[in-house]
Scaffold this motif. Sequence first.
Motif, PDB file in Angstrom:
ATOM      1  N   MET A  30       0.842  -1.202   0.000  1.00  0.00           N
ATOM      2  CA  MET A  30       0.000   0.000   0.000  1.00  0.00           C
ATOM      3  C   MET A  30       0.877   1.252   0.000  1.00  0.00           C
ATOM      4  N   PRO A  31       0.426   2.302  -0.657  1.00  0.00           N
ATOM      5  CA  PRO A  31       1.234   3.535  -0.689  1.00  0.00           C
ATOM      6  C   PRO A  31       1.152   4.352   0.603  1.00  0.00           C
ATOM      7  N   LEU A  32       0.123   4.094   1.438  1.00  0.00           N
ATOM      8  CA  LEU A  32      -0.080   4.890   2.640  1.00  0.00           C
ATOM      9  C   LEU A  32      -0.767   4.050   3.707  1.00  0.00           C
ATOM     10  N   ILE A  33      -0.275   4.158   4.944  1.00  0.00           N
ATOM     11  CA  ILE A  33      -0.950   3.518   6.078  1.00  0.00           C
ATOM     12  C   ILE A  33      -1.098   4.541   7.197  1.00  0.00           C
ATOM     13  N   THR A  34      -1.986   4.255   8.127  1.00  0.00           N
ATOM     14  CA  THR A  34      -2.206   5.130   9.274  1.00  0.00           C
ATOM     15  C   THR A  34      -2.036   4.325  10.555  1.00  0.00           C
ATOM     16  N   ILE A  35      -1.274   4.881  11.473  1.00  0.00           N
ATOM     17  CA  ILE A  35      -1.077   4.274  12.788  1.00  0.00           C
ATOM     18  C   ILE A  35      -1.921   5.080  13.768  1.00  0.00           C
ATOM     19  N   LYS A  36      -2.829   4.411  14.487  1.00  0.00           N
ATOM     20  CA  LYS A  36      -3.719   5.095  15.423  1.00  0.00           C
ATOM     21  C   LYS A  36      -3.506   4.571  16.837  1.00  0.00           C
ATOM     22  N   ALA A  37      -3.588   5.489  17.806  1.00  0.00           N
ATOM     23  CA  ALA A  37      -3.450   5.092  19.211  1.00  0.00           C
ATOM     24  C   ALA A  37      -4.216   6.072  20.086  1.00  0.00           C
ATOM     25  N   ARG A  38      -4.583   5.592  21.278  1.00  0.00           N
ATOM     26  CA  ARG A  38      -5.254   6.420  22.275  1.00  0.00           C
ATOM     27  C   ARG A  38      -4.571   6.247  23.620  1.00  0.00           C
ATOM     28  N   GLY A  39      -4.612   7.290  24.403  1.00  0.00           N
ATOM     29  CA  GLY A  39      -4.154   7.221  25.788  1.00  0.00           C
ATOM     30  C   GLY A  39      -2.699   6.826  25.949  1.00  0.00           C
ATOM     31  N   ILE A  85      -3.982   9.934  18.671  1.00  0.00           N
ATOM     32  CA  ILE A  85      -3.044  10.357  17.640  1.00  0.00           C
ATOM     33  C   ILE A  85      -3.223   9.470  16.416  1.00  0.00           C
ATOM     34  N   GLU A  86      -3.043  10.062  15.243  1.00  0.00           N
ATOM     35  CA  GLU A  86      -3.029   9.338  13.976  1.00  0.00           C
ATOM     36  C   GLU A  86      -1.777   9.774  13.228  1.00  0.00           C
ATOM     37  N   ILE A  87      -0.931   8.821  12.875  1.00  0.00           N
ATOM     38  CA  ILE A  87       0.302   9.099  12.154  1.00  0.00           C
ATOM     39  C   ILE A  87       0.231   8.402  10.809  1.00  0.00           C
ATOM     40  N   SER A  88       0.360   9.160   9.741  1.00  0.00           N
ATOM     41  CA  SER A  88       0.334   8.573   8.396  1.00  0.00           C
ATOM     42  C   SER A  88       1.762   8.358   7.901  1.00  0.00           C
ATOM     43  N   LEU A  89       2.008   7.182   7.376  1.00  0.00           N
ATOM     44  CA  LEU A  89       3.291   6.868   6.738  1.00  0.00           C
ATOM     45  C   LEU A  89       3.020   6.633   5.265  1.00  0.00           C
TER      46      LEU A  89
END
Length: 94
Positions: A30-39, A85-89
């Motif tokens: 995939m050309p783009l992924i998102t890493i999501k986390a809380r707390g 937080i959401e971090i896109s790579l």
Amino acid sequence: MSNNSKDTIFIGKKPLMTYVTSAIIQLATMPLITIKARGMTIAHAVDVAQIVLQKTKPAFVIGDVKIGSESLVSQDGKNRDVSSIEISLKRAEA
């Protein structure tokens, strides 16, 4: 940018390298992924993003970073605001 479950990694309580491996595998197709986390797992999300960048340098870069908060109901029934937080790579442009 679509945020379906295939291009999103939700950070939880598993070992850090589990998420790093998952991110690298997803970035291979995939050309783009998102890493999501809380707390409390926000620190792990940042660590995952940094490790992926170090291991794949210079193929991928950080795209958008979104921070916010979500209102959740705790086990005792109270509303609590939890940071997120959401971090896109994404692939680096040649």
